[in-house]
Design an enzyme around this catalytic site. Structure first.
Site, PDB file in Angstrom:
ATOM      1  N   ARG A 131       0.833  -1.216   0.000  1.00 31.95           N
ATOM      2  CA  ARG A 131       0.000   0.000   0.000  1.00 31.95           C
ATOM      3  C   ARG A 131       0.866   1.264   0.000  1.00 31.95           C
ATOM      4  O   ARG A 131       1.976   1.255   0.518  1.00 31.95           O
ATOM      5  CB  ARG A 131      -0.897   0.025   1.250  1.00 31.95           C
ATOM      6  CG  ARG A 131      -1.984  -1.031   1.249  1.00 31.95           C
ATOM      7  CD  ARG A 131      -3.334  -0.464   0.886  1.00 31.95           C
ATOM      8  NE  ARG A 131      -4.326  -1.500   0.672  1.00 31.95           N
ATOM      9  CZ  ARG A 131      -5.584  -1.252   0.313  1.00 31.95           C
ATOM     10  NH1 ARG A 131      -6.003  -0.024   0.146  1.00 31.95           N
ATOM     11  NH2 ARG A 131      -6.428  -2.234   0.121  1.00 31.95           N
ATOM     12  N   LYS A 294     -10.130 -14.601  -1.042  1.00 33.71           N
ATOM     13  CA  LYS A 294     -10.191 -13.617  -2.126  1.00 33.71           C
ATOM     14  C   LYS A 294      -9.182 -14.036  -3.193  1.00 33.71           C
ATOM     15  O   LYS A 294      -7.997 -14.170  -2.915  1.00 33.71           O
ATOM     16  CB  LYS A 294      -9.857 -12.232  -1.587  1.00 33.71           C
ATOM     17  CG  LYS A 294     -10.948 -11.688  -0.676  1.00 33.71           C
ATOM     18  CD  LYS A 294     -10.466 -10.514   0.128  1.00 33.71           C
ATOM     19  CE  LYS A 294     -10.290  -9.267  -0.683  1.00 33.71           C
ATOM     20  NZ  LYS A 294      -9.713  -8.173   0.153  1.00 33.71           N
TER      21      LYS A 294
HETATM   22  N1  LIG Z   1     -11.231   1.473   9.136  1.00 37.41           N
HETATM   23  C1  LIG Z   1     -10.967   2.452   8.267  1.00 37.41           C
HETATM   24  N2  LIG Z   1     -10.260   3.534   8.650  1.00 37.41           N
HETATM   25  C2  LIG Z   1      -9.985   4.516   7.787  1.00 37.41           C
HETATM   26  N3  LIG Z   1     -10.391   4.520   6.502  1.00 37.41           N
HETATM   27  C3  LIG Z   1     -11.092   3.490   6.069  1.00 37.41           C
HETATM   28  C4  LIG Z   1     -11.421   2.388   6.923  1.00 37.41           C
HETATM   29  N4  LIG Z   1     -12.113   1.490   6.213  1.00 37.41           N
HETATM   30  C5  LIG Z   1     -12.227   1.998   4.979  1.00 37.41           C
HETATM   31  N5  LIG Z   1     -11.617   3.205   4.887  1.00 37.41           N
HETATM   32  C6  LIG Z   1     -11.546   4.086   3.724  1.00 37.41           C
HETATM   33  O1  LIG Z   1     -12.589   3.715   2.844  1.00 37.41           O
HETATM   34  C7  LIG Z   1     -12.052   3.408   1.553  1.00 37.41           C
HETATM   35  C8  LIG Z   1     -12.828   2.277   0.941  1.00 37.41           C
HETATM   36  O2  LIG Z   1     -12.685   1.070   1.671  1.00 37.41           O
HETATM   37  P1  LIG Z   1     -12.266  -0.249   0.920  1.00 37.41           P
HETATM   38  O3  LIG Z   1     -13.068  -0.390  -0.299  1.00 37.41           O
HETATM   39  O4  LIG Z   1     -12.296  -1.345   1.898  1.00 37.41           O
HETATM   40  O5  LIG Z   1     -10.769   0.085   0.566  1.00 37.41           O
HETATM   41  P2  LIG Z   1      -9.774  -0.290  -0.546  1.00 37.41           P
HETATM   42  O6  LIG Z   1     -10.447  -0.098  -1.863  1.00 37.41           O
HETATM   43  O7  LIG Z   1      -8.691   0.701  -0.276  1.00 37.41           O
HETATM   44  O8  LIG Z   1      -9.366  -1.725  -0.291  1.00 37.41           O
HETATM   45  C9  LIG Z   1     -10.591   3.067   1.804  1.00 37.41           C
HETATM   46  O9  LIG Z   1      -9.801   3.296   0.682  1.00 37.41           O
HETATM   47  C10 LIG Z   1     -10.235   3.949   2.974  1.00 37.41           C
HETATM   48  O10 LIG Z   1      -9.800   5.212   2.532  1.00 37.41           O
HETATM   49  C1  LIG Z   2     -11.731  -6.541  -3.312  1.00 42.17           C
HETATM   50  C2  LIG Z   2     -10.520  -6.488  -3.780  1.00 42.17           C
HETATM   51  O1  LIG Z   2      -9.422  -6.492  -2.979  1.00 42.17           O
HETATM   52  P1  LIG Z   2      -9.092  -5.363  -1.903  1.00 42.17           P
HETATM   53  O2  LIG Z   2      -9.978  -5.575  -0.747  1.00 42.17           O
HETATM   54  O3  LIG Z   2      -7.679  -5.617  -1.591  1.00 42.17           O
HETATM   55  O4  LIG Z   2      -9.358  -4.032  -2.564  1.00 42.17           O
HETATM   56  C3  LIG Z   2     -10.237  -6.453  -5.227  1.00 42.17           C
HETATM   57  O5  LIG Z   2      -9.064  -6.467  -5.575  1.00 42.17           O
HETATM   58  O6  LIG Z   2     -11.179  -6.425  -6.020  1.00 42.17           O
END
Ligand SMILES: Nc1ncnc2c1ncn2[C@@H]1O[C@H](COP(=O)(O)OP(=O)(O)O)[C@@H](O)[C@H]1O
Ligand SMILES: C=C(OP(=O)(O)O)C(=O)O
Length: 454
Positions: A131, A294
């Site tokens: 990341r 996943k």
């Molecule tokens: N527990 C958390 N604390 C801070 N930010 C969060 C948290 N969970 C989610 N987010 C924010 O919400 C966004 C969307 O969540 P998610 O789809 O799970 O992330 P990503 O696409 O980065 O894997 C993240 O990119 C992050 O910026």
């Molecule tokens: C859900 C996915 O993984 P991540 O939670 O790492 O974004 C993805 O890659 O589509």
């Protein structure tokens, strides 16, 4: 089969209303996928509930019992905590808020009984993901920096580099071997491939890599970084993931916190990883959680059958898959995983970029609505909404319509969605009628016979 499905239901789904749906009985008379498609009916009133679940990421914008309760009413079946973000303390607080939201719904006489379903709680591990770092001056979560196409950026991978904020010319990644494993010309995808860099010169002695921005754009905090085809040597599951899971699973025995029912492992490539995740998240004296693997790369895909022996379900990580494999192969991978899960009575979850334009606009594009409906028709058990919607200030204005829009296509189409074994047993509480009883061949080569996963 029924046993597996019952396990899933106990963590997140209500079966009573689904089981009594009579239109589904009609649908089970289809013997081939072609018959099924020919009989799609858009006139009949949609059923109220379907077997397709909705999973939503609980981020900062939904850190309130009221918002979570509203999300449940809007259609959320499973709340997901993503260990890639936030602190353990914040995730504990989220578990508390989820428990409060469930209580709120239970005590509210205005809430109809069908909404009194048990809410599933899933914890998603970080796996072997790389990341990017934090943003300037620890700005708001919605802040971004702009990477300009054709500009040069340096990726710092030194352990001390995390302390400095990222800028449009200096990024940081949380993998200190980064500079040692990349070669000039290597593609670097960021944020599910929305941004693309090309390695110009790796400088391992300085823990830095100079890159050219091929496809620029806005970069937020903690975005995933993908090096297609490169074996990073990272373990499939880190000790930190295992420790976090164990801590949350043991805390969630406390009645004031929601119980974790599902663990999701990122970039799972073996059955052994599934076992380790399950073991880590099994607290003393309590039943083990379900484990969802996943699948995000070719290695995971190659091990799919082996993984499914141990896992309760598979999530099609379309974001990672679209970086690791050519984009045009992702739909075939999605269809294959969904079909394999259906025939093995395991749950399949479709994730990433679902209804993505709704982050900006109130209505999805027709292509996005079709994407969701086709996934449902293929037999996907659950749709995972993620991306930036948990961050939106106008969280429910966006989130709730987004959930409802999934509900609209679901009922209209899903009455014919019976070529999926696992979805069927969810609906009808009995083993599915095998849809392959009569072999079928489409008259023309179907698009799914196009690019095959490598
Ligand atoms: N527990 C958390 N604390 C801070 N930010 C969060 C948290 N969970 C989610 N987010 C924010 O919400 C966004 C969307 O969540 P998610 O789809 O799970 O992330 P990503 O696409 O980065 O894997 C993240 O990119 C992050 O910026
Ligand atoms: C859900 C996915 O993984 P991540 O939670 O790492 O974004 C993805 O890659 O589509």
């Amino acid at each position: 089969m029924v046993k597996i499905r019952s396990k899933l239901l106990s963590t997140g789904q209500s079966i009573s209303s689904m089981a009594s749906n009579s239109s589904n009985t009609h649908a089970c008379s289809f013997r081939t996928a072609l018959q099924q498609a020919c009989s799609l009916d858009v006139d009949t009133s949609p059923a109220k509930t379907t077997g397709t679940g909705i999973m939503c990421t609980i981020g900062p914008a939904s850190w309130s019992a009221k918002v979570i309760a509203e999300m449940v009413q809007a259609g959320m079946d499973i709340a997901r905590l993503n260990l890639c973000h936030g602190t353990l303390e914040e995730h504990r607080r989220a578990l508390k808020l989820i428990a409060e939201a469930e209580e709120k719904l239970r005590d509210d006489p205005e809430v109809s009984t069908w909404q009194h379903k048990p809410l599933g709680v899933a914890v998603d591990t970080r796996g072997s993901e790389i990341r990017t770092g934090a943003l300037p001056e620890h700005g708001k979560l919605t802040d971004t920096v702009n990477l300009e196409t054709d500009s040069l950026v340096t990726i710092d991978c030194s352990p001390t580099g995390a302390a400095q904020p990222i800028t449009s010319t200096r990024l940081w990644v949380d993998f200190d071997n980064f500079a040692k494993i990349v070669q000039p010309g290597q593609a670097v995808y960021i944020d599910d491939g929305l941004l693309e860099l090309r390695v110009e010169s790796p400088r391992p002695a300085d823990s830095a890599v100079d890159c050219l921005v091929i496809v620029g754009g806005q970069l937020g905090a903690a975005r995933c970084v993908c090096l297609p085809g490169v074996d990073t040597g990272m373990p499939e599951v880190s000790q930190r993931d295992l420790d976090d899971l164990a801590a949350l699973a043991s805390d969630s025995g406390d009645d004031s916190l929601a119980r974790i029912g599902i663990v999701m492992g990122s970039f799972v490539r073996s059955a052994e990883t599934v076992r380790r995740l399950r073991q880590a998240a099994t607290a003393d004296g309590r039943p083990p959680p379900l484990v969802v693997a996943k699948i995000g790369d070719a290695r995971g895909l190659q091990a799919l059958e082996e993984i499914l022996v141990e896992a309760d379900g598979v999530l099609v990580a379309r974001g990672d898959l679209g970086c690791e494999l050519p984009q045009e192969k992702v739909f075939a991978v999605q269809k294959r995983i969904t079909a394999v899960c259906s025939t093995s009575a395991k749950a399949s979850i479709c994730a990433t970029h679902l209804l993505n334009s709704m982050l900006m606009r109130p209505r999805p594009t027709r292509a996005e609505a079709s994407d969701v409906a086709n996934a449902v028709l293929d037999g996907v058990d659950c749709l995972m909404l993620s991306g930036r919607q948990p961050l939106a200030n106008t969280r429910l204005k966006r989130c709730a319509p987004l959930l409802r829009s999934v509900e609209k296509p679901r009922p209209a189409y899903s009455r014919a969605s019976t070529c999926s074994g696992s979805a069927d047993s969810l609906w009808r509480q009995r083993p599915p009628v095998p849809c392959t009883a009569a072999p079928w061949r489409p008259a023309k080569p179907p698009c799914v016979a196009g690019p095959q996963p490598s």
